[in-house]
Design a protein around this motif. Structure first.
Motif, PDB file in Angstrom:
ATOM      1  N   LEU A  27      11.447  -1.755   3.615  1.00  0.00           N
ATOM      2  CA  LEU A  27      10.687  -0.521   3.462  1.00  0.00           C
ATOM      3  C   LEU A  27      11.585   0.616   2.992  1.00  0.00           C
ATOM      4  O   LEU A  27      11.235   1.382   2.090  1.00  0.00           O
ATOM      5  N   ALA A  28      12.765   0.737   3.604  1.00  0.00           N
ATOM      6  CA  ALA A  28      13.692   1.803   3.211  1.00  0.00           C
ATOM      7  C   ALA A  28      14.157   1.615   1.772  1.00  0.00           C
ATOM      8  O   ALA A  28      14.312   2.596   1.026  1.00  0.00           O
ATOM      9  N   ASP A  29      14.383   0.360   1.355  1.00  0.00           N
ATOM     10  CA  ASP A  29      14.805   0.112  -0.033  1.00  0.00           C
ATOM     11  C   ASP A  29      13.721   0.552  -1.012  1.00  0.00           C
ATOM     12  O   ASP A  29      14.004   1.197  -2.031  1.00  0.00           O
ATOM     13  N   ARG A  30      12.470   0.194  -0.722  1.00  0.00           N
ATOM     14  CA  ARG A  30      11.378   0.587  -1.616  1.00  0.00           C
ATOM     15  C   ARG A  30      11.187   2.103  -1.624  1.00  0.00           C
ATOM     16  O   ARG A  30      10.967   2.705  -2.672  1.00  0.00           O
ATOM     17  N   ALA A  31      11.269   2.709  -0.430  1.00  0.00           N
ATOM     18  CA  ALA A  31      11.110   4.162  -0.351  1.00  0.00           C
ATOM     19  C   ALA A  31      12.237   4.872  -1.092  1.00  0.00           C
ATOM     20  O   ALA A  31      12.005   5.878  -1.779  1.00  0.00           O
ATOM     21  N   GLY A  32      13.460   4.361  -0.984  1.00  0.00           N
ATOM     22  CA  GLY A  32      14.579   4.974  -1.697  1.00  0.00           C
ATOM     23  C   GLY A  32      14.378   4.944  -3.198  1.00  0.00           C
ATOM     24  O   GLY A  32      14.630   5.940  -3.896  1.00  0.00           O
ATOM     25  N   LEU A  33      13.894   3.818  -3.731  1.00  0.00           N
ATOM     26  CA  LEU A  33      13.647   3.730  -5.168  1.00  0.00           C
ATOM     27  C   LEU A  33      12.530   4.675  -5.583  1.00  0.00           C
ATOM     28  O   LEU A  33      12.632   5.345  -6.630  1.00  0.00           O
ATOM     29  N   ALA A  34      11.452   4.755  -4.770  1.00  0.00           N
ATOM     30  CA  ALA A  34      10.349   5.658  -5.103  1.00  0.00           C
ATOM     31  C   ALA A  34      10.795   7.116  -5.092  1.00  0.00           C
ATOM     32  O   ALA A  34      10.419   7.911  -5.966  1.00  0.00           O
ATOM     33  N   PRO A  69      13.540   0.266  22.845  1.00  0.00           N
ATOM     34  CA  PRO A  69      13.331   0.772  21.479  1.00  0.00           C
ATOM     35  C   PRO A  69      13.640   2.254  21.398  1.00  0.00           C
ATOM     36  O   PRO A  69      13.170   3.046  22.211  1.00  0.00           O
ATOM     37  N   GLY A  70      14.443   2.627  20.456  1.00  0.00           N
ATOM     38  CA  GLY A  70      14.829   4.025  20.307  1.00  0.00           C
ATOM     39  C   GLY A  70      14.779   4.448  18.867  1.00  0.00           C
ATOM     40  O   GLY A  70      13.878   4.073  18.124  1.00  0.00           O
ATOM     41  N   CYS A  71      15.775   5.205  18.458  1.00  0.00           N
ATOM     42  CA  CYS A  71      15.798   5.744  17.107  1.00  0.00           C
ATOM     43  C   CYS A  71      16.447   4.741  16.161  1.00  0.00           C
ATOM     44  O   CYS A  71      17.513   4.197  16.438  1.00  0.00           O
ATOM     45  N   VAL A  72      15.775   4.500  15.039  1.00  0.00           N
ATOM     46  CA  VAL A  72      16.279   3.643  13.975  1.00  0.00           C
ATOM     47  C   VAL A  72      16.589   4.539  12.778  1.00  0.00           C
ATOM     48  O   VAL A  72      15.755   5.355  12.387  1.00  0.00           O
ATOM     49  N   VAL A  73      17.781   4.411  12.218  1.00  0.00           N
ATOM     50  CA  VAL A  73      18.185   5.206  11.065  1.00  0.00           C
ATOM     51  C   VAL A  73      18.455   4.248   9.910  1.00  0.00           C
ATOM     52  O   VAL A  73      19.287   3.345  10.033  1.00  0.00           O
ATOM     53  N   LEU A  74      17.740   4.458   8.801  1.00  0.00           N
ATOM     54  CA  LEU A  74      17.839   3.572   7.645  1.00  0.00           C
ATOM     55  C   LEU A  74      18.340   4.350   6.441  1.00  0.00           C
ATOM     56  O   LEU A  74      17.890   5.493   6.205  1.00  0.00           O
ATOM     57  N   PRO A  75      19.260   3.794   5.669  1.00  0.00           N
ATOM     58  CA  PRO A  75      19.694   4.500   4.443  1.00  0.00           C
ATOM     59  C   PRO A  75      18.659   4.359   3.337  1.00  0.00           C
ATOM     60  O   PRO A  75      18.052   3.300   3.167  1.00  0.00           O
ATOM     61  N   LEU A  76      18.443   5.434   2.602  1.00  0.00           N
ATOM     62  CA  LEU A  76      17.582   5.416   1.425  1.00  0.00           C
ATOM     63  C   LEU A  76      18.495   5.321   0.209  1.00  0.00           C
ATOM     64  O   LEU A  76      19.176   6.294  -0.147  1.00  0.00           O
ATOM     65  N   THR A  77      18.530   4.160  -0.385  1.00  0.00           N
ATOM     66  CA  THR A  77      19.459   3.916  -1.486  1.00  0.00           C
ATOM     67  C   THR A  77      18.704   3.580  -2.748  1.00  0.00           C
ATOM     68  O   THR A  77      17.587   3.051  -2.716  1.00  0.00           O
ATOM     69  N   ALA A  78      19.316   3.893  -3.866  1.00  0.00           N
ATOM     70  CA  ALA A  78      18.763   3.557  -5.180  1.00  0.00           C
ATOM     71  C   ALA A  78      19.902   3.577  -6.188  1.00  0.00           C
ATOM     72  O   ALA A  78      20.713   4.508  -6.206  1.00  0.00           O
ATOM     73  N   ARG A  79      19.943   2.513  -6.966  1.00  0.00           N
ATOM     74  CA  ARG A  79      20.946   2.401  -8.025  1.00  0.00           C
ATOM     75  C   ARG A  79      22.366   2.553  -7.473  1.00  0.00           C
ATOM     76  O   ARG A  79      23.210   3.240  -8.054  1.00  0.00           O
ATOM     77  N   GLY A  80      22.585   1.948  -6.299  1.00  0.00           N
ATOM     78  CA  GLY A  80      23.916   1.935  -5.714  1.00  0.00           C
ATOM     79  C   GLY A  80      24.350   3.228  -5.068  1.00  0.00           C
ATOM     80  O   GLY A  80      25.517   3.370  -4.693  1.00  0.00           O
ATOM     81  N   GLU A  93       0.823  -1.208   0.000  1.00  0.00           N
ATOM     82  CA  GLU A  93       0.000   0.000   0.000  1.00  0.00           C
ATOM     83  C   GLU A  93       0.858   1.260   0.000  1.00  0.00           C
ATOM     84  O   GLU A  93       0.537   2.243  -0.678  1.00  0.00           O
ATOM     85  N   THR A  94       1.950   1.245   0.753  1.00  0.00           N
ATOM     86  CA  THR A  94       2.823   2.425   0.788  1.00  0.00           C
ATOM     87  C   THR A  94       3.484   2.647  -0.567  1.00  0.00           C
ATOM     88  O   THR A  94       3.573   3.786  -1.050  1.00  0.00           O
ATOM     89  N   THR A  95       3.941   1.572  -1.190  1.00  0.00           N
ATOM     90  CA  THR A  95       4.552   1.705  -2.511  1.00  0.00           C
ATOM     91  C   THR A  95       3.548   2.259  -3.514  1.00  0.00           C
ATOM     92  O   THR A  95       3.855   3.169  -4.302  1.00  0.00           O
ATOM     93  N   ARG A  96       2.331   1.717  -3.483  1.00  0.00           N
ATOM     94  CA  ARG A  96       1.300   2.203  -4.391  1.00  0.00           C
ATOM     95  C   ARG A  96       0.938   3.664  -4.094  1.00  0.00           C
ATOM     96  O   ARG A  96       0.738   4.476  -5.009  1.00  0.00           O
TER      97      ARG A  96
END
Length: 832
Positions: free
Chosen positions: A452-459, A414-425, A337-340
């Motif tokens: 989720l971060a991978d999909r968000a990075g590509l979007a 549980p605290g802060c989570v930091v995720l990289p947003l990557t696309a095409r390397g 749903e988020t990707t869409r």
């Protein structure tokens, strides 16, 4: 004696006093009421009044029988009593609580009979009311005795029901709730608490409790020396039967037992098998319940308690598997749903904001997207306050440099989570999340967040590329539109407006142009090329260039269009393009125009209504059907006339006939007849089109000649002042007013209009202000009129800075408040 010689029975039964029928009615051993069919009381005996404390005048003719009943009784009256009475004509022994005058309730039994007339119509309801107080008490005693008799049986039933609930409970929370509620009805416990083992965080979590003293702060590490942790580690049932035993084995229980007065505590491990099963048994939680005083559990009760722990542990194990499956299904749904949802938006900033909105509060209590694009890199934040700034900045730098996610260490809250947003390397930025403080760690969550971060990075990368391509397309379109339009000539003024369609990446074929053929002849054109995209845009640029090349002194619109037809024969993509082309003799204000398949121009002269120019019409460029000869038409316009050329995106709609579009355009153009030229085209587009339209919109508005008298009506909005100043400045220049006088008039007029907006229309945002300017050989006069309510503010303005500027700028300033407020300002002029 009777005639037969026997005793007279009637004489023997006669009372020594005469019975009064009215007294029998009034003081009968039951209450009597007579009501109309709608329930209105028309007669009541003294017995009922004595029981209830009402006065006769309070009831007769003023109250209905249903009004004397409790809330539940009124509902039962409407749903049972009244329908049964209408059907059966009588009801017997219906129980009602009558609300007495002092607010207490009187338990009663009611018998009623419906009396009908000769035609069967309802006439009255006769009701007997019996006092059921003693009967109600007797019934309560019977119920209490039965309840005591059923308590022992209920305990077994409760345990059976708990086992059934555990079998039916699909989630861990439902299993915990079923286990928590078992000890009180089954064993008579006064409180119970349930703790679950969180293997992911290596803690024991206080999930729920019927004891207010046990709350969220009662969590503990699995290695804690507390009683609950020790029982969870050993997996054995413990019954603490006294304070002495608690001091010896579980000191942490002493304070709570002493404070609550509970001297017996049962600590039951919730295991997946018997305690002696060393291979498969696993402790998933602990159920603690307590009793007031010292409670000795029999061997049978202890066996039942252990059995409860095993059933609960197995149910918890099954529920955790179910929760894990459902959680993973929810994650998969959320990802889809988020990707869409992100794909529905094209802009980078909009996608980043939607991503944050999707995360908060469903996944996290705070979220932030930071990208290495934009002026400051921070696109959006939402939810609660962010974590410590220095710690977050350090985490962001580490994740951006390494490209690896950063999660809290095992065992940490549980605290802060930091995720990289990557696309095409490439690392585009970071997605930071703050999980809820009471959120328990779950297996697979890190993998879900990473995906989720991978999909968000590509979007987001697709949105960035989209905006980049969109900017390239817009730059191309702007480069193909007309360049610098002619200006600085007092004999005319041109204003244009272009709005691209909703398909942001597709440039269109709408265009405008204005240029001087000679010093006294002006050409204006608006056209539309069929289709969209790069081909349409380049064709539009070719047509615009061709018109400039073909137009010349003595050529005229008709011959110019014929030349375009020959040009189109060699440029296939320009075929069926439409053009509205006009030439204006600036010395005589003669307008010569021709339309090749295009919508008719609209002209508005100073006097009269707008008029569509319907002459000199012919087919679209390069049309092979019909007569290809081109015609033109000439007419003289008055000074101050306005000519509007436009494309079909302004008026054509699928939801209405085109005639309606022409009607709306003419009406809106006429309504703005006195509006400043600057901003006129944009205002028309906003009103007729809005900002979300699939087709391009192109407008060109031309004002001819110099108005001898400038008259404008503007809305009471400060943004209108700048437009009025530009219009007034051009008008003053066209009349040769020198710069010193011109600047003074502009300043004074702006201040007067601002005062009208602030003081005259402070409570009326829809007010209008009329501005009239005249020029003579000696002076410039400007009148600013409003019809607002100043509330004595003219005196305040007179003492304020606004009027001081007006008086310093103008030679004469007069106020007239006979019809609204009119400020008349005069200033002597000098030659330019």
């Amino acid at each position: 004696m009777s005639d037969s010689g026997g005793p007279d029975v009637t004489q023997e039964l006669r009372l020594p006093w005469d019975e009064d029928p009215d007294d029998l009615y009034e003081h009968a051993p039951c209450g009597y009421l007579t009501t109309l069919p709608d329930g209105t009381v028309v007669k009541v005996n003294q017995t009922f009044l004595t029981w209830t404390g009402y006065q006769r005048a309070d009831l007769v003719g003023h109250r209905r029988f249903r009004d004397l009943l409790s809330s539940g009784g009124q509902i039962y009256y409407e749903t049972h009593y009244a329908p049964l009475l209408r059907i059966q004509n009588e009801v017997h022994e219906l129980a009602f609580d009558v609300v007495c005058a002092d607010g207490r309730t009187l338990p009663t039994l009611v018998n009623s009979m419906l009396a009908r007339g000769p035609e069967g119509e309802p006439r009255a309801i006769r009701t007997m009311v019996f006092d059921a107080t003693e009967r109600r008490g007797y019934e309560k005693e019977l119920l209490f005795a039965r309840k005591r008799a059923e308590d022992s049986e209920r305990r077994i039933q409760v345990l059976q029901q708990v086992v059934a609930d555990l079998a039916a409970a699909p989630t861990e929370a439902e299993v915990a709730e079923a286990v928590l509620r078992a000890p009180e009805p089954a064993f008579g416990a006064v409180s119970s608490s349930i703790y679950l083992v969180d293997a992911e965080r290596d803690t024991i979590v206080a999930v729920s409790s019927t004891d207010p003293a046990t709350g969220d702060g009662d969590d503990m590490p699995r290695s804690s020396p507390r009683a609950v942790a020790r029982v969870a580690e050993r997996g054995d049932l413990h019954v603490v039967g006294s304070l002495t035993e608690a001091k010896e084995h579980f000191p942490d229980l002493v304070d709570s037992m002493r404070r609550s007065g509970r001297n017996t505590v049962v600590l039951l491990p919730l295991t997946t098998g018997p305690a002696d099963d060393q291979l498969g048994a696993q402790t998933l939680g602990v159920l603690a319940f307590s009793f007031t005083g010292e409670r000795r559990l029999s061997d049978h009760e202890l066996r039942v308690v252990r059995l409860l722990g095993q059933h609960a542990g197995q149910a918890l194990d099954r529920a955790r598997l179910y929760d894990d499956l459902r959680r993973r299904e929810g994650w998969a749904t959320f990802l889809a749903e988020t990707t869409r949802s992100l794909d529905e938006l094209h802009r980078l900033l909009a996608r980043a904001r939607r991503l944050v909105d999707a995360m908060v509060p469903e996944i996290a209590v705070w979220a932030s997207v930071r990208l290495s694009v934009g002026p400051d890199g921070v696109l959006e934040e939402a939810g609660t306050a962010a974590p410590d700034g220095d710690q977050l900045a350090d985490a962001l730098a580490r994740v951006t440099a390494s490209g690896r996610p950063l999660f809290p260490a095992p065992g940490e809250a549980p605290g802060c989570v930091v995720l990289p947003l990557t696309a095409r390397g490439r690392v585009l930025g970071t997605l930071s999340l703050r999980m809820a403080p009471d959120r328990r760690g779950v297996a697979g969550e890190q993998h879900f967040l990473t995906e989720l971060a991978d999909r968000a990075g590509l979007a987001l990368e697709n949105a960035r590329l989209y905006e980049q391509e969109r900017q390239i397309a817009r730059t191309l379109q702007r480069s193909l539109l007309a360049g610098r339009l002619p200006s600085g000539d007092a004999r005319f003024a041109v204003e244009t407006y272009y709005q691209a369609g909703a398909q942001d990446l597709e440039v269109g074929g709408d265009w405008f142009d204005a240029f001087l053929i000679t010093g006294d002849r002006l050409a204006v054109a608006v056209g539309d090329v069929v289709g969209r995209g790069i081909d349409a845009a380049t064709t539009m640029g070719q047509l615009r260039s061709a018109i400039r090349a073909l137009a010349g002194e003595g050529v005229g619109p008709a011959r110019m269009l014929e030349g375009l037809d020959r040009f189109v024969d060699r440029v296939e993509s320009a075929r069926m393009a439409t053009v509205a082309y006009a030439e204006v003799d600036l010395a005589t204000c003669e307008l010569t125009y021709a339309c090749a398949g295009h919508l008719p121009p609209l002209v508005q002269e100073p006097a009269g209504s707008p008029e569509f120019l319907l002459d000199a019409r012919s087919a679209a460029l390069g049309s092979r059907a019909g007569d290809r000869r081109r015609t033109e038409h000439t007419r003289t316009l008055a000074a101050g006339s306005r000519l509007l050329l436009y494309t079909d995106g302004l008026i054509e709609r699928r939801t209405r006939p085109i005639d309606k579009g022409f009607e709306v355009l003419a009406r809106e153009f006429a309504r703005r007849r006195d509006a400043p030229l600057q901003g006129l085209s944009a205002a028309l587009a906003d009103t007729l089109v809005g900002r979300d339209h699939a087709d391009d919109v192109c407008l060109l508005c031309l004002t001819l000649g110099t108005e001898e008298r400038m008259e404008r009506s503007i809305g009471a909005e400060r943004m209108q002042i700048a437009l009025l100043r530009a219009d007034l400045r051009a008008w003053l220049v066209s009349h040769g007013v020198g710069p010193e006088t011109r600047d003074a008039v502009l300043l004074a007029c702006s201040e007067a209009v601002a005062n009208s907006i602030e003081h005259g229309y402070r409570d009326d945002p829809f007010g209008t202000i009329d501005v009239v300017a005249t020029v003579t050989e000696d002076a410039v006069e400007v009148k600013v009129t409003d019809r607002g309510t100043w509330r004595g503010a003219v005196t305040d303005v007179a003492r304020g800075r606004g009027l001081q500027l007006i008086r310093q700028s103008m030679d004469q300033v007069l106020f007239d408040r006979s019809d609204g407020t009119t400020v008349t300002m005069r200033r002597a002029r000098e030659a330019e």
